[in-house]
Design a protein around this motif. Sequence first.
Motif, PDB file in Angstrom:
ATOM      1  N   ASP A  47     -38.511  36.820  61.107  1.00  0.00           N
ATOM      2  CA  ASP A  47     -37.086  36.590  61.351  1.00  0.00           C
ATOM      3  C   ASP A  47     -36.262  37.013  60.145  1.00  0.00           C
ATOM      4  OD1 ASP A  47     -37.726  35.403  63.827  1.00  0.00           O
ATOM      5  OD2 ASP A  47     -37.884  33.416  62.925  1.00  0.00           O
ATOM      6  N   LYS A  48     -36.846  36.846  58.965  1.00  0.00           N
ATOM      7  CA  LYS A  48     -36.147  37.220  57.742  1.00  0.00           C
ATOM      8  C   LYS A  48     -37.173  37.444  56.643  1.00  0.00           C
ATOM      9  CE  LYS A  48     -32.131  36.449  55.018  1.00  0.00           C
ATOM     10  NZ  LYS A  48     -30.817  35.890  54.956  1.00  0.00           N
ATOM     11  N   VAL A  49     -36.847  38.365  55.714  1.00  0.00           N
ATOM     12  CA  VAL A  49     -37.721  38.660  54.581  1.00  0.00           C
ATOM     13  C   VAL A  49     -36.887  38.595  53.305  1.00  0.00           C
ATOM     14  CG1 VAL A  49     -39.220  40.403  53.511  1.00  0.00           C
ATOM     15  CG2 VAL A  49     -39.188  40.145  56.012  1.00  0.00           C
ATOM     16  N   TRP A  50     -37.442  37.910  52.297  1.00  0.00           N
ATOM     17  CA  TRP A  50     -36.824  37.822  50.982  1.00  0.00           C
ATOM     18  C   TRP A  50     -37.767  38.419  49.947  1.00  0.00           C
ATOM     19  CZ3 TRP A  50     -36.249  33.664  54.352  1.00  0.00           C
ATOM     20  CH2 TRP A  50     -34.947  33.223  54.581  1.00  0.00           C
ATOM     21  N   SER A  51     -37.197  38.822  48.832  1.00  0.00           N
ATOM     22  CA  SER A  51     -37.990  39.320  47.717  1.00  0.00           C
ATOM     23  C   SER A  51     -37.389  38.820  46.411  1.00  0.00           C
ATOM     24  CB  SER A  51     -38.003  40.850  47.699  1.00  0.00           C
ATOM     25  OG  SER A  51     -38.697  41.331  46.557  1.00  0.00           O
ATOM     26  N   SER A  52     -38.265  38.499  45.477  1.00  0.00           N
ATOM     27  CA  SER A  52     -37.807  38.306  44.112  1.00  0.00           C
ATOM     28  C   SER A  52     -37.125  39.609  43.705  1.00  0.00           C
ATOM     29  CB  SER A  52     -39.014  38.044  43.211  1.00  0.00           C
ATOM     30  OG  SER A  52     -38.703  38.302  41.861  1.00  0.00           O
ATOM     31  N   PRO A  53     -36.073  39.555  42.903  1.00  0.00           N
ATOM     32  CA  PRO A  53     -35.410  40.789  42.484  1.00  0.00           C
ATOM     33  C   PRO A  53     -36.191  41.597  41.454  1.00  0.00           C
ATOM     34  CG  PRO A  53     -34.328  38.894  41.500  1.00  0.00           C
ATOM     35  CD  PRO A  53     -35.372  38.357  42.431  1.00  0.00           C
ATOM     36  N   SER A  98     -32.977  26.246  58.184  1.00  0.00           N
ATOM     37  CA  SER A  98     -32.284  27.430  58.702  1.00  0.00           C
ATOM     38  C   SER A  98     -32.458  27.679  60.194  1.00  0.00           C
ATOM     39  CB  SER A  98     -32.770  28.679  57.952  1.00  0.00           C
ATOM     40  OG  SER A  98     -34.127  28.973  58.339  1.00  0.00           O
ATOM     41  N   GLY A  99     -33.489  27.122  60.781  1.00  0.00           N
ATOM     42  CA  GLY A  99     -33.769  27.401  62.186  1.00  0.00           C
ATOM     43  C   GLY A  99     -34.637  28.635  62.386  1.00  0.00           C
ATOM     44  N   LEU A 100     -34.952  29.347  61.311  1.00  0.00           N
ATOM     45  CA  LEU A 100     -35.835  30.503  61.407  1.00  0.00           C
ATOM     46  C   LEU A 100     -37.253  30.015  61.703  1.00  0.00           C
ATOM     47  CD1 LEU A 100     -34.506  32.417  58.267  1.00  0.00           C
ATOM     48  CD2 LEU A 100     -34.014  32.963  60.663  1.00  0.00           C
ATOM     49  N   GLN A 101     -38.022  30.820  62.415  1.00  0.00           N
ATOM     50  CA  GLN A 101     -39.359  30.404  62.801  1.00  0.00           C
ATOM     51  C   GLN A 101     -40.472  31.048  61.974  1.00  0.00           C
ATOM     52  OE1 GLN A 101     -39.921  27.903  65.139  1.00  0.00           O
ATOM     53  NE2 GLN A 101     -37.738  27.771  64.717  1.00  0.00           N
TER      54      GLN A 101
END
Length: 176
Positions: free
Chosen positions: A47-53, A132-135
């Motif tokens: 649903d979403k992807v994050w990365s350390s900068p 967040s409601g993301l799964q």
Amino acid sequence: MEIYLVRHTSVDVPVGCAYGQTDVPLRSSFEEEAEIVKETLSAHTFDKVWSSPLTRCVRLAHYCGYLNAEKEDRIKEINFGEWEMKSWDEVSADPRSETWFNDWINVPAPSGESLQDQYNRVSHFLDEIRKSGLQKVCLFTHGGVLTCARVYTGEYELKDSFKTVPSYGTVLKLEL
């Protein structure tokens, strides 16, 4: 909720170096290591992807096809402050290190963080994701963050966190 945490691939720094939040280069084996991570993640849609900068995480996220991974400071490695890029022998020679070595959970590195500081920022971010409601989400991040996430889920206590630091290129699935 499923959260996949991915530790960056191996770094090209001397063994025994406290590199923390320094933007260090990756080893020449990057593509070989990254291909294994990419294959592991290929069966998943997030649903979403994050990365350390930090480059070591962003580069892996990009290699795996997540060009739009959102950069998030709270999933950076621990900040060793004045001890960044120093060997543990050099750190040990610093008179301030005795206090830190005796209580690295609560005592920050000079101009840096304690493990509790890192845990607090990681857990606040995980709280936000949980609400967040993301799964199903993915984080490209660091060994310390994977460790803090495992403490967050109750797998072990903060005092035991350095006993199980995950290998480079580890993909860890946790349920929140």
